[in-house]
Design a protein around this motif. Sequence first.
Motif, mmCIF file in Angstrom:
data_model
loop_
_atom_site.group_PDB
_atom_site.id
_atom_site.type_symbol
_atom_site.label_atom_id
_atom_site.label_comp_id
_atom_site.label_asym_id
_atom_site.label_seq_id
_atom_site.Cartn_x
_atom_site.Cartn_y
_atom_site.Cartn_z
ATOM 1 N N LYS A 87 21.079 -21.911 -16.641
ATOM 2 C CA LYS A 87 20.532 -20.560 -16.748
ATOM 3 C C LYS A 87 19.474 -20.515 -17.848
ATOM 4 C CE LYS A 87 23.443 -19.014 -13.686
ATOM 5 N NZ LYS A 87 23.001 -18.558 -12.342
ATOM 6 N N GLU A 88 18.328 -19.942 -17.505
ATOM 7 C CA GLU A 88 17.254 -19.808 -18.468
ATOM 8 C C GLU A 88 17.444 -18.551 -19.313
ATOM 9 O OE1 GLU A 88 13.667 -19.861 -16.242
ATOM 10 O OE2 GLU A 88 13.864 -21.961 -15.648
ATOM 11 N N ALA A 89 16.742 -18.489 -20.421
ATOM 12 C CA ALA A 89 16.860 -17.355 -21.338
ATOM 13 C C ALA A 89 16.388 -16.068 -20.658
ATOM 14 C CB ALA A 89 16.054 -17.612 -22.601
ATOM 15 N N TYR A 90 17.084 -14.996 -20.961
ATOM 16 C CA TYR A 90 16.760 -13.679 -20.420
ATOM 17 C C TYR A 90 15.460 -13.169 -21.026
ATOM 18 C CZ TYR A 90 17.367 -8.676 -19.372
ATOM 19 O OH TYR A 90 17.192 -7.388 -18.939
ATOM 20 N N ARG A 91 14.601 -12.604 -20.170
ATOM 21 C CA ARG A 91 13.327 -12.026 -20.624
ATOM 22 C C ARG A 91 13.327 -10.525 -20.298
ATOM 23 N NH1 ARG A 91 8.845 -15.396 -21.288
ATOM 24 N NH2 ARG A 91 7.800 -13.408 -21.728
ATOM 25 N N PRO A 92 13.604 -9.672 -21.287
ATOM 26 C CA PRO A 92 13.668 -8.232 -21.022
ATOM 27 C C PRO A 92 12.395 -7.662 -20.417
ATOM 28 C CG PRO A 92 14.585 -8.735 -23.183
ATOM 29 C CD PRO A 92 13.951 -9.995 -22.683
ATOM 30 N N ASP A 93 11.232 -8.193 -20.799
ATOM 31 C CA ASP A 93 9.976 -7.669 -20.247
ATOM 32 C C ASP A 93 9.867 -7.983 -18.766
ATOM 33 O OD1 ASP A 93 9.904 -10.351 -21.028
ATOM 34 O OD2 ASP A 93 7.736 -10.346 -21.366
ATOM 35 N N TRP A 94 10.287 -9.190 -18.373
ATOM 36 C CA TRP A 94 10.281 -9.529 -16.950
ATOM 37 C C TRP A 94 11.253 -8.626 -16.181
ATOM 38 C CZ3 TRP A 94 10.488 -15.660 -16.654
ATOM 39 C CH2 TRP A 94 9.346 -16.170 -17.285
ATOM 40 N N ALA A 95 12.436 -8.430 -16.753
ATOM 41 C CA ALA A 95 13.454 -7.631 -16.076
ATOM 42 C C ALA A 95 13.002 -6.182 -15.924
ATOM 43 C CB ALA A 95 14.764 -7.703 -16.860
ATOM 44 N N ARG A 96 12.352 -5.656 -16.938
ATOM 45 C CA ARG A 96 11.865 -4.278 -16.869
ATOM 46 C C ARG A 96 10.817 -4.136 -15.767
ATOM 47 N NH1 ARG A 96 11.844 0.252 -19.907
ATOM 48 N NH2 ARG A 96 10.016 1.604 -19.793
ATOM 49 N N GLU A 97 9.943 -5.109 -15.666
ATOM 50 C CA GLU A 97 8.934 -5.073 -14.607
ATOM 51 C C GLU A 97 9.577 -5.120 -13.228
ATOM 52 O OE1 GLU A 97 5.001 -7.620 -13.159
ATOM 53 O OE2 GLU A 97 5.845 -7.928 -15.158
ATOM 54 N N LYS A 98 10.619 -5.953 -13.093
ATOM 55 C CA LYS A 98 11.318 -6.036 -11.816
ATOM 56 C C LYS A 98 12.030 -4.725 -11.482
ATOM 57 C CE LYS A 98 10.513 -9.979 -9.900
ATOM 58 N NZ LYS A 98 11.444 -11.096 -9.906
ATOM 59 N N ALA A 99 12.619 -4.075 -12.501
ATOM 60 C CA ALA A 99 13.295 -2.801 -12.255
ATOM 61 C C ALA A 99 12.308 -1.761 -11.740
ATOM 62 C CB ALA A 99 13.978 -2.313 -13.537
ATOM 63 N N ALA A 100 11.108 -1.737 -12.311
ATOM 64 C CA ALA A 100 10.080 -0.809 -11.841
ATOM 65 C C ALA A 100 9.655 -1.143 -10.414
ATOM 66 C CB ALA A 100 8.877 -0.847 -12.782
ATOM 67 N N THR A 101 9.493 -2.441 -10.139
ATOM 68 C CA THR A 101 9.102 -2.876 -8.794
ATOM 69 C C THR A 101 10.166 -2.509 -7.776
ATOM 70 O OG1 THR A 101 7.808 -4.713 -9.688
ATOM 71 C CG2 THR A 101 8.495 -4.877 -7.386
ATOM 72 N N HIS A 102 11.431 -2.737 -8.124
ATOM 73 C CA HIS A 102 12.522 -2.457 -7.189
ATOM 74 C C HIS A 102 12.713 -0.960 -6.990
ATOM 75 C CE1 HIS A 102 14.336 -6.688 -7.955
ATOM 76 N NE2 HIS A 102 13.505 -6.695 -6.930
ATOM 77 N N ALA A 103 12.478 -0.169 -8.023
ATOM 78 C CA ALA A 103 12.529 1.282 -7.852
ATOM 79 C C ALA A 103 11.432 1.734 -6.886
ATOM 80 C CB ALA A 103 12.384 1.985 -9.195
ATOM 81 N N GLY A 104 10.256 1.157 -7.040
ATOM 82 C CA GLY A 104 9.165 1.474 -6.120
ATOM 83 C C GLY A 104 9.464 1.036 -4.706
ATOM 84 N N ASN A 105 10.081 -0.138 -4.562
ATOM 85 C CA ASN A 105 10.435 -0.625 -3.236
ATOM 86 C C ASN A 105 11.484 0.270 -2.577
ATOM 87 O OD1 ASN A 105 12.619 -2.635 -1.738
ATOM 88 N ND2 ASN A 105 10.490 -3.039 -1.176
ATOM 89 N N PHE A 106 12.495 0.682 -3.351
ATOM 90 C CA PHE A 106 13.528 1.573 -2.819
ATOM 91 C C PHE A 106 12.895 2.881 -2.351
ATOM 92 C CE2 PHE A 106 16.728 4.885 -3.233
ATOM 93 C CZ PHE A 106 17.838 4.324 -2.614
#
Length: 552
Positions: free
Chosen positions: A306-325
């Motif tokens: 497992k690679e280190a968690y990147r909060p900035d990447w995760a935040r971007e994905k959350a925004a993308t997934h909210a838009g997709n939903f």
Amino acid sequence: MAKGYVCLFLHAHLPFVRHPEEEHFLEENWLYEAITETYIPLIEVFEGLVHDGVDFRITMSMTPPLVSMLRDPLLQERYVRHINKLIELSEKEIERTAYEQHYHGLALMYNRRLVECRKIFVEKYRYDLVSAFKKFQDMGYVEIVTSCATHGFLPNLSVNPTDVKAQIMIGVEHYKKTFGRQPRGFWLPECGYYPGVEEVLKQAGIRYFFVDSHGIMNADPVPRYGVYAPLYCPNGVAAFGRDWESSKQVWSSKEGYPGDPDYREYYRDIGHELDYNYIRPYIHQDGFRINTGLKYWRITGNTEYKEAYRPDWAREKAATHAGNFLFNREKQIEHLSYHFDRKPIVVAPYDAELFGHWWFEGPMWIDFLMRKMCFDQNTVKAITPSEYLNKYPTNQMSLPSASSWGYKGYNEFWLEGGNDWIYRHLHKAGERMKEMAETHGKLLTTANRRNLKRRALCQAARELVLAQSSDWPFIMKTGTMVAYAHRRVKLHLGRFNRLYDFLMKGTTLDKEWLEEVEWRDTIFYDMDCANYYAPQQLPRARVSSKKIEVTI
């Protein structure tokens, strides 16, 4: 002008776990983790939305066990002790990771989050998080519905109708005491519906409830609008159906958003990863490792590395997934509205703990979704079930079919080889509770609440509903903490039978023993729960005289 609506529903529930007899009890951590990782983050999201003028809507349940624990002084004090210990650990982690580039920022992040959680819990809401959710309901942004007394799975309790009535009526009465109003909606535990339960809901003054998709699709007669509009049961109580498409898109760890490689990995925690002597002061007092909530890794993929968690990447994905939903709901609503003569509603219910606890970025996703829904489009609008019924008081009349949202859609998850042994005991106890209430019901009319027999009768009712919690057979089925689930069922039934022998067979009862039992499990301590098993007609909540319109 919106073409349709989305009802985002969060089911907030935990089993009642309170053990004052032990200073550190492992299963109490379920509550502490949920406060830190789900309930406070949700409050922060709601506060931010209100501050920024976002016209959002969230519907959620808050079950009596959860509310009782959140308002229990002992558990509140223990939570503060718990989070203070985590803050201490996070401070040590800041120092330990000073030269570890990938982890130091995460240690700082966790420290900031934990300090803020303590501030919100202690200073802003003065230990009472229930008041925070009540505030948002009073403001009109959140609609809170109630549920059964202890989350009893009603289809399996329906052998004794009084057990079902007591579970529902106690839940409604507890809600009124907590929120100062009559609940409009009701969450059937595990979406467990059987034809006839709506009669008790109507008696309790409930306007609507929720069922799974196939409960609506197999209704009689066939629903004209599928799950995208409520049905009225023949007695006028509305049933809203879960939309399978939108639900699975979020909750599935394999096909849904939470499984994205950039999100935080739940199953890797420093409580299991770091040197034992270092982590020892922050795990269980008996020395075995437990989760601390400090997790430094992202999902990465189907690999042990497992690679280190990147909060900035995760935040971007959350925004993308909210838009997709939202995009998917727009297309879904556009398609449905073309064929409907009304605006459809998409009901998307989830366990509240998915957001923050299991899916770390879940509250962030809700935040993005509500903002995008408010400002970025005009096709879909968030709504509560009550608001929808006010807009569309005329609905098709049909009777839903028996169903649940469990494995295979019916009752198997709560009635199979690993847990079926409990029901013959629960059913017998239900018969005995009714017998006691019929024999000693007059005790409930006396003003002397300290009368020993009256106390024993009310405590017997509390022990019965605690034994009926659907959490115990659920745990037995999933295979986690099975010994504890067995212990709880046997404990409550054992106490119940002792009280029965005292009231019905004339055995002696140790007053000190009863006081200790009342001290250990304080849920519903201020309610005469036995009243709901008495032979007189159960108390009816006041309901609106407004005529309900139905059409076939």
